[in-house]
Design a protein around this motif. Structure first.
Motif, PDB file in Angstrom:
ATOM      1  N   GLN A   1      -3.009   5.184  -2.904  1.00  0.00           N
ATOM      2  CA  GLN A   1      -3.957   6.194  -2.446  1.00  0.00           C
ATOM      3  C   GLN A   1      -3.427   7.566  -2.803  1.00  0.00           C
TER       4      GLN A   1
ATOM      5  N   GLU B   1       0.872  -1.171   0.000  1.00  0.00           N
ATOM      6  CA  GLU B   1       0.000   0.000   0.000  1.00  0.00           C
ATOM      7  C   GLU B   1       0.909   1.220   0.000  1.00  0.00           C
TER       8      GLU B   1
ATOM      9  N   HIS C   1      -1.335  -8.078  -4.227  1.00  0.00           N
ATOM     10  CA  HIS C   1      -2.230  -6.950  -3.954  1.00  0.00           C
ATOM     11  C   HIS C   1      -1.414  -5.673  -3.881  1.00  0.00           C
TER      12      HIS C   1
ATOM     13  N   GLU D   1      -2.140  -1.296  -3.646  1.00  0.00           N
ATOM     14  CA  GLU D   1      -3.137  -0.239  -3.477  1.00  0.00           C
ATOM     15  C   GLU D   1      -2.417   1.098  -3.401  1.00  0.00           C
TER      16      GLU D   1
END
Length: 575
Positions: A572, A543, A568, A570
């Motif tokens: 932001q 992330e 995964h 991600e």
């Protein structure tokens, strides 16, 4: 000659045993319409419904279609109201089906507004219900009307229920209108919450008057943050209490009291004297605001000794966790620990530890955490995490000084701020050894200061390494880094701290989840660093927070190359 046992050759008893390990969705998915014999068995087995947050609406509709003919077989329900692609699952199922033989019901009200109208209607008719639990993570999950109606029905209507847990915030101001709780109820957990003008620790007394048959009692008391007139530095008001008219609960043997409110020894004393046969007492106290009155007497073992000997003479277990924000002067840790010597001698394997550190951004305030050794084994209703630890001011004392990590073996997440000045450490082993999720913060090095220092002192690569190694060494005195599987480099990390990131990652050989700012993630000194490639190869989740940072077109291919195990990612955007 070899002999084979065919699936169809198993006895009915074995099938019953197999189905007893499976939930309804698993049973209907794997065994529906196999043959007439299996279908006949499915008509007579007890069913348990389990719907968690990661289930889908398609799965719910599938199981609901089968419940049309099997709802009467359901004996257990455990339902999340919000799943991954739909909300109001609780209302949907209780609207469609009548679970006439339901014995155990667990509801998690995790959607924005959980509708309970159909639950309240159905529950009036459930004459076999034995255990009921509902949990609302936030105050707004259940409407005020539904909370009032459900509370009244569960506490007054259901004579068959033995255990009730209402884990939603409610002020219980209407308790004076209730009659005695039904005699079959032996276990009760409630969450009392409201403004300081309506709710206090003394609110428990009105509930105790109804609990004549209760054996196991758990109560949370919380005063909301919205303090009237912003006046948080007010004393604890003591209501007028007739000591000769206190409720007496002769059957209560276990009491779990969790307080997030103003509190003192007098209020706790009034409650304990209502339970003369109490054997097990678990106590949790959180004082979130240093401006609240400091309950200093609750950190004095002599006060506890006098109170417990006087009011609960049959007590055989006393465990607690206290987390208190307070103003200076600093607490003397030795005095606190020594005051509990009586309990160390009285109870087997009873020990206590106390930690203290200063609030980095709050002058003349400190945080104190006090815990008994076996509280870690207790499953409290509230999950109270450890606030961010500012390492430079950390101090600790214990009656079992070499086993600090065992006191907190249940804690798996920790935030540590490594201060500019690294102090001398007086302990040898890591204080928290079971941490899986570690968040690290460090002070930002301003570029102008960094350049000035570089020009004047001519920091070498060796000096950079020394500073980073010192940070890692200091961090290792708090956390067993080999156990960390997820690490987050907090918002204070900028590119001037890249060497610290490198050394910390190298010290965490089992990390698989990485949360890091995008400027650090794309920094060549990190992503192209040969010493980090073995760590990058095992990372499965990333992330990254971007602050108007644009990735170069070839960065995606480099990301795949550097992190081949990634499943995964991600990103932001923060504007």
């Amino acid at each position: 000659m070899d002999r084979y046992t065919h699936f169809e050759g198993l006895s009915n008893e074995i099938f019953f045993e197999i189905f007893d390990y499976l939930h309804a969705l698993e049973i209907f998915t794997g065994f529906t319409s196999l043959n007439k014999r299996i279908s006949s068995i499915l008509q007579s087995i007890p069913l348990r419904i389990l719907i968690l947050y990661d289930h889908s609406r398609r799965q719910v509709d599938f199981i609901s279609s089968h419940l049309t003919f099997h709802a009467h077989q359901v004996i257990s329900i455990n339902i999340y109201d919000k799943i991954r692609d739909y909300t109001s699952i609780i209302d949907l199922l209780f609207h469609r089906h009548n679970f006439t033989n339901l014995e155990s019901c667990v509801l998690v009200a995790n959607s924005s507004i959980t509708k309970l109208e159909n639950v309240i209607k159905r529950i009036k008719t459930l004459n076999k219900l034995v255990s009921f639990c509902i949990c609302a993570p936030n105050d707004y999950n259940i409407s005020t009307i539904d909370r009032s109606d459900l509370t009244r029905i569960m506490l007054m209507h259901k004579s068959s229920v033995h255990s009730i847990e209402l884990h939603y915030r409610y002020d219980y101001m209407d308790m004076s209108n209730y009659m005695l709780i039904p005699s079959n109820l032996i276990s009760l957990k409630l969450y009392i919450s409201g403004s300081p003008s309506t709710v206090s620790v003394y609110s428990i007394l009105s509930i105790l008057r109804l609990c004549q048959t209760i054996r196991y009692l758990g109560i949370i008391v919380r005063q909301n943050d919205q303090i009237e007139n912003n006046n948080i530095n007010v004393s604890i008001s003591t209501p007028s209490i007739n000591e000769n008219d206190l409720p007496i609960l002769p059957h209560v043997i276990s009491f779990d009291l969790e307080i997030l409110a103003r509190c003192d020894s007098r209020s706790i004393g009034y409650i304990l004297r209502c339970m003369p046969n109490l054997m097990y007492f678990y106590f949790l106290l959180t004082i979130e605001k240093a401006a609240w009155p400091f309950p200093g007497e609750l950190l004095d073992g002599h006060v506890w000794q006098e109170m417990l000997e006087r009011y609960v003479p049959h007590l055989s277990k006393f465990e607690f966790h206290m987390a208190i924000a307070k103003k200076y002067p600093r607490l003397n840790l030795d005095i606190v620990v020594n005051s509990f010597e009586y309990f160390v001698k009285k109870y087997f394997n009873w020990n206590i530890t106390i930690d203290r550190w200063k609030f980095y951004c709050r002058p003349r305030e400190e945080f104190v955490m006090l815990r008994t050794f076996n509280y870690r084994k207790h499953k409290a209703s509230l999950c109270i995490g450890i606030p961010i630890i500012y390492g430079g001011s950390f101090a600790t004392q214990s009656t079992a000084s070499n086993n600090h990590h065992l006191f907190y073996s249940d804690i798996e997440k920790l935030i540590i701020f490594i201060t500019k000045k690294i102090p001398i450490v007086t302990w040898s082993s890591a204080r928290f050894q079971q941490i899986k999720y570690l968040i690290v913060e460090m002070p930002i090095i301003r570029s102008s200061l960094w350049n000035t220092l570089s020009n004047i002192v001519k920091f070498s690569e060796m000096n950079d390494n020394v500073f980073a190694e010192q940070s890692v060494t200091y961090l290792s005195h708090f956390v067993q880094l080999s156990n960390v599987s997820q690490i987050e480099f907090g918002s204070t990390f900028d590119i001037s701290r890249w060497k610290d990131v490198q050394f910390i990652l190298q010290a965490c050989p089992n990390v698989i989840n990485l949360i890091i700012g995008s400027r650090l993630l794309v920094l060549s000194k990190l992503i192209d660093n040969p010493s980090l490639i073995p760590i990058f190869k095992q990372i499965k989740m990333i992330e990254s927070i971007t602050k108007k940072n644009y990735f170069h077109s070839n960065f995606a291919s480099k990301l795949v190359q550097r992190f081949p195990s990634l499943i995964h990612i991600e990103l932001q955007d923060l504007f």
